[in-house]
Design an enzyme around this catalytic site. Structure first.
Site, PDB file in Angstrom:
ATOM      1  N   ASP A 246      -9.136   3.371   2.656  1.00 15.72           N
ATOM      2  CA  ASP A 246      -7.723   3.734   2.644  1.00 15.72           C
ATOM      3  C   ASP A 246      -7.642   5.192   2.212  1.00 15.72           C
ATOM      4  O   ASP A 246      -8.055   5.549   1.115  1.00 15.72           O
ATOM      5  CB  ASP A 246      -6.972   2.834   1.647  1.00 15.72           C
ATOM      6  CG  ASP A 246      -5.465   3.038   1.673  1.00 15.72           C
ATOM      7  OD1 ASP A 246      -5.017   4.150   2.008  1.00 15.72           O
ATOM      8  OD2 ASP A 246      -4.735   2.089   1.335  1.00 15.72           O
TER       9      ASP A 246
ATOM     10  N   SER B 246       2.399  -0.525   1.511  1.00 21.29           N
ATOM     11  CA  SER B 246       2.401   0.737   0.784  1.00 21.29           C
ATOM     12  C   SER B 246       3.587   0.809  -0.184  1.00 21.29           C
ATOM     13  O   SER B 246       3.708  -0.041  -1.059  1.00 21.29           O
ATOM     14  CB  SER B 246       2.406   1.898   1.787  1.00 21.29           C
ATOM     15  OG  SER B 246       2.091   3.113   1.165  1.00 21.29           O
ATOM     16  N   MET B 247       4.486   1.803  -0.050  1.00 22.32           N
ATOM     17  CA  MET B 247       5.658   1.839  -0.927  1.00 22.32           C
ATOM     18  C   MET B 247       6.498   0.581  -0.775  1.00 22.32           C
ATOM     19  O   MET B 247       7.168   0.153  -1.720  1.00 22.32           O
ATOM     20  CB  MET B 247       6.520   3.063  -0.649  1.00 22.32           C
ATOM     21  CG  MET B 247       7.769   3.133  -1.524  1.00 22.32           C
ATOM     22  SD  MET B 247       8.899   4.468  -1.113  1.00 22.32           S
ATOM     23  CE  MET B 247       9.714   3.801   0.350  1.00 22.32           C
TER      24      MET B 247
ATOM     25  N   HIS C 291      -5.142   2.635   6.018  1.00 26.64           N
ATOM     26  CA  HIS C 291      -3.973   2.353   5.179  1.00 26.64           C
ATOM     27  C   HIS C 291      -2.909   1.485   5.863  1.00 26.64           C
ATOM     28  O   HIS C 291      -2.431   0.514   5.287  1.00 26.64           O
ATOM     29  CB  HIS C 291      -3.337   3.657   4.699  1.00 26.64           C
ATOM     30  CG  HIS C 291      -2.153   3.448   3.821  1.00 26.64           C
ATOM     31  ND1 HIS C 291      -2.242   2.836   2.577  1.00 26.64           N
ATOM     32  CD2 HIS C 291      -0.836   3.725   4.007  1.00 26.64           C
ATOM     33  CE1 HIS C 291      -1.049   2.778   2.025  1.00 26.64           C
ATOM     34  NE2 HIS C 291      -0.175   3.301   2.869  1.00 26.64           N
TER      35      HIS C 291
ATOM     36  N   PHE D  40       6.743   4.509   2.596  1.00 27.25           N
ATOM     37  CA  PHE D  40       7.279   5.850   2.441  1.00 27.25           C
ATOM     38  C   PHE D  40       6.977   6.700   3.664  1.00 27.25           C
ATOM     39  O   PHE D  40       5.830   6.772   4.108  1.00 27.25           O
ATOM     40  CB  PHE D  40       6.662   6.486   1.187  1.00 27.25           C
ATOM     41  CG  PHE D  40       7.205   7.827   0.828  1.00 27.25           C
ATOM     42  CD1 PHE D  40       8.539   7.993   0.491  1.00 27.25           C
ATOM     43  CD2 PHE D  40       6.370   8.940   0.782  1.00 27.25           C
ATOM     44  CE1 PHE D  40       9.035   9.236   0.131  1.00 27.25           C
ATOM     45  CE2 PHE D  40       6.852  10.187   0.420  1.00 27.25           C
ATOM     46  CZ  PHE D  40       8.197  10.338   0.094  1.00 27.25           C
TER      47      PHE D  40
END
Length: 247
Positions: free
Chosen positions: A192, A93-94, A222, A25
């Protein structure tokens, strides 16, 4: 539409095993390009698409929803499925959320997830849907990298209406984690500052029809695919796929 330099999708035709690789994202394919290139170098056929509303301006993201992002991942999968005997999916992530949704809906040979998001404990996130009509952006969440001198090409603001849609993606994906049957390997950064440990916990506890193997990353934040542990992720992804294929 002006695409940010380096945010172009990545595509490479290789052998009969494919990999869909998804960025996260507010990011773009630059954050997973090294990963995708490594997989291509190992002989895989790879597609790392640019998700709609990404790699341009944060305002563009607010004109899209998770259905648009997921549709792009499905198109990449369909392209590979028409060419390959087996298709794996990987995401940051996303991107990890999107490929998890893909594996819930399609026949995926295996999942590689790097700091995937399925929920958040942040109180302000719960308020997003109530303020999105008036507040279109918030401070950026991008760029959480430990390695000195490495900068993520991502938005300088977090698009709020798009974030509301992201939370909807989390909910539908969480609800169907029990549908996962392919093997899953999870790379999770101990430090993270974007995704809390809750997401990894939810995955492990609810993906009850498969096995989730977790590797803790001790030297990355992250965006681990651009951080100090990137090579371990790249090599681990190849080893995971080869093991899943029994070769």
């Amino acid at each position: 539409m002006n695409i940010v330099a380096g945010a172009e999708p990545f595509s490479a035709d290789g052998g009969p095993v494919g990999f869909v690789v998804s960025h996260g994202f507010t990011g773009n394919p630059a954050s997973v390009r090294g990963w995708a290139e490594h997989l291509a170098g190992a002989g895989f056929t790879v597609r790392a698409p640019r998700l709609p509303g990404h790699g341009t301006t944060w305002q563009d993201a607010n004109t899209t929803t998770w259905h648009d992002w997921y549709g792009e991942i499905e198109r990449a999968y369909d392209d590979l499925a028409a060419r390959c005997d087996h298709v794996f999916a990987a995401g940051l992530s996303m991107g990890g959320t999107l490929v998890t949704r893909l594996a819930e809906q399609r026949q995926v040979a295996g999942l590689v997830l790097v700091n995937p998001a399925f929920a958040t404990e942040r109180v302000d996130a719960k308020l997003a849907k109530y303020i999105a009509w008036a507040v279109k952006s918030r401070p950026a969440i991008a760029g959480d990298i430990k390695k000195p001198g490495v900068v993520e090409s991502a938005y300088s603001r977090t698009p709020v209406p798009a974030f509301v849609s992201l939370q909807e993606l989390w909910a539908v994906t969480r609800a169907d984690l029990g549908l996962l049957t392919c093997p899953v390997t999870l790379f999770r950064s101990i430090d993270d500052h974007v995704v809390e440990p809750l997401s990894g916990k939810l995955l492990i506890e609810n993906a009850t029809a498969t096995t989730v193997s977790e590797t803790l990353l001790t030297n990355s934040f992250h965006v681990a695919t651009m951080d100090n542990d990137a090579q371990a992720i790249f090599d681990g992804t190849v080893a995971f796929a080869n093991d899943a294929l029994g070769r």
